[in-house]
Design an enzyme around this catalytic site. Structure first.
Site, mmCIF file in Angstrom:
data_model
loop_
_atom_site.group_PDB
_atom_site.id
_atom_site.type_symbol
_atom_site.label_atom_id
_atom_site.label_comp_id
_atom_site.label_asym_id
_atom_site.label_seq_id
_atom_site.Cartn_x
_atom_site.Cartn_y
_atom_site.Cartn_z
ATOM 1 N N LYS A 1 66.384 59.642 31.635
ATOM 2 C CA LYS A 1 66.072 59.041 32.934
ATOM 3 C C LYS A 1 64.611 58.611 33.001
ATOM 4 C CE LYS A 1 66.190 57.663 37.146
ATOM 5 N NZ LYS A 1 66.422 58.494 38.321
ATOM 6 N N THR B 1 65.563 63.587 39.758
ATOM 7 C CA THR B 1 64.795 63.119 38.610
ATOM 8 C C THR B 1 63.596 64.041 38.422
ATOM 9 O OG1 THR B 1 65.446 60.818 38.925
ATOM 10 C CG2 THR B 1 63.474 61.213 37.609
ATOM 11 N N LYS C 1 55.762 58.562 40.395
ATOM 12 C CA LYS C 1 56.017 59.927 39.926
ATOM 13 C C LYS C 1 56.761 59.910 38.597
ATOM 14 C CE LYS C 1 59.665 61.785 41.213
ATOM 15 N NZ LYS C 1 61.077 61.884 40.762
#
Length: 364
Positions: free
Chosen positions: A242, A167, A310
């Protein structure tokens, strides 16, 4: 750009890696769709209009011949953490020829005992495999493994493919794509929606973008690892999807945490709240799975809190790049930052509720 949802069929693991190169050549003649159409999924059937505004969940057995085939090439897998380990294991158990690498070599030992090969660097893995998957923790790790010393780039070349499941933000994905393509190899970004248990069960959702020929080639492998897969067009779209998904998830968990604490504060049983939520319009598997443990202040790690923060940070950066206001996600991000400051980085992201408890104690 086309967007296709392919639902998992019964798949096994071998397919001629180079069989779809003709599709790659043909795809270069397709016109590029303007940016404003990118979020509209369209059918990949050639008989359908390119700009169909309807969305259908298509069986890969009906729409994608490659998904019925087998992948007979050698597969590299880089990164054996919470998500990478079960994914690599599923490939090995399916009979795939897998070569593994991890920064901590001892994490490779269980896979070697299952029949996997081992190489001492990403470069060696890529050089000895037809397609290499990477599941890294963050953009910095993804760049280092791909482009750093003894990285993937040094082992890539024509006829090879690189599938980055990490990711990362779109800029990182595009940069890695550029370097990989410069070697003559193919690139596919394929971040997943799902955490530890879906990874173990082969129930992940792949959000892919990049070389369509590589996507078609590795379809049998994605079918082993996941329950569905979306092809979203050009590199960057998978990363963006995502981040949007995880932005929503992080905000939902923060709100759910507030609800659990408020219910307890006013004398209600939070366990009953979990049941009520599970039966209503706002029901989500995440609440039913995480809720009972959260009530007990127990946070078994399926998706580390530091990774959720994050992803929120990267999603906020994405929103800023297009001048989109995201005040709810911004507030949630601050809460996860507080949780990290309390030493909860490696706990499950549901431990964000502890940051709210601390705030409540501070104000008491």
């Amino acid at each position: 750009m086309t967007s296709t949802l392919l639902v998992k069929p019964n798949a096994n693991c071998s397919y001629n890696f180079l069989s779809s190169t003709v599709m790659a050549l043909c795809s270069t003649f397709c016109p590029r769709i303007p940016n404003n159409f990118r979020v509209t999924p369209v059918s990949s059937f050639p008989s359908k209009p390119l700009l169909s505004l309807s969305f259908k969940a298509l069986s890969s057995q009906a729409s994608d011949a490659s998904s019925q085939g087998k992948f007979s090439g050698q597969i590299g897998f880089l990164g054996l953490g919470i998500m990478g380990s079960p994914m690599a294991q599923n490939l090995i158990k399916a009979g795939c020829d897998v070569t593994v690498w991890n920064r901590t070599k001892s994490k490779c030992d269980p896979f070697i005992s299952l029949g996997a090969k081992y190489r001492s660097s990403p470069e060696e893995v890529a050089a000895n495999c037809d397609v290499t998957f990477a599941m890294l923790a963050d953009p910095e790790s993804a760049i280092d493994v791909a482009c750093g010393k003894n990285g993937v780039l040094s082992g890539m070349g024509p006829g090879k493919g690189y599938v980055d499941i990490s990711t990362v933000d779109g800029a990182t994905s595009k940069m890695i794509n550029g370097h990989i393509k410069a070697t003559g190899a193919l690139f596919l970004e394929a971040p997943v929606s799902g955490s530890k248990k879906p990874a173990e069960d082969g129930q992940l959702i792949f959000l892919t973008a990049g070389d369509r020929s590589l996507y078609d080639s590795v379809a049998p492998l994605l079918n082993i690892l996941g329950k569905s897969r979306f092809y979203l067009g050009e590199v960057g779209n998978g990363a963006a999807m995502k981040l949007v998904v995880n932005m929503i998830m992080g905000s939902m968990m923060a709100s759910f945490s507030e609800g659990l604490l408020l219910s307890k504060k006013v004398g209600l049983d939070p366990n009953v709240l979990v049941e009520v939520v599970a039966q209503g319009a706002i029901s989500a598997p995440m609440y039913s799975v995480k809720g009972p443990s959260m009530v007990k202040s127990h946070y078994p790690t399926a998706f580390p809190l530091k990774h959720q923060q994050k992803d929120l940070r990267l999603a906020l950066g994405l929103a800023e790049s297009v001048s989109q206001s995201t005040p709810i996600a911004a507030a949630a991000n601050e809460l996860y930052k507080v949780a990290k400051a309390y030493g909860l980085s490696d706990e499950d992201f549901s431990a964000v509720i502890e940051a709210l408890k601390a705030k409540s104690d501070d104000s008491a």
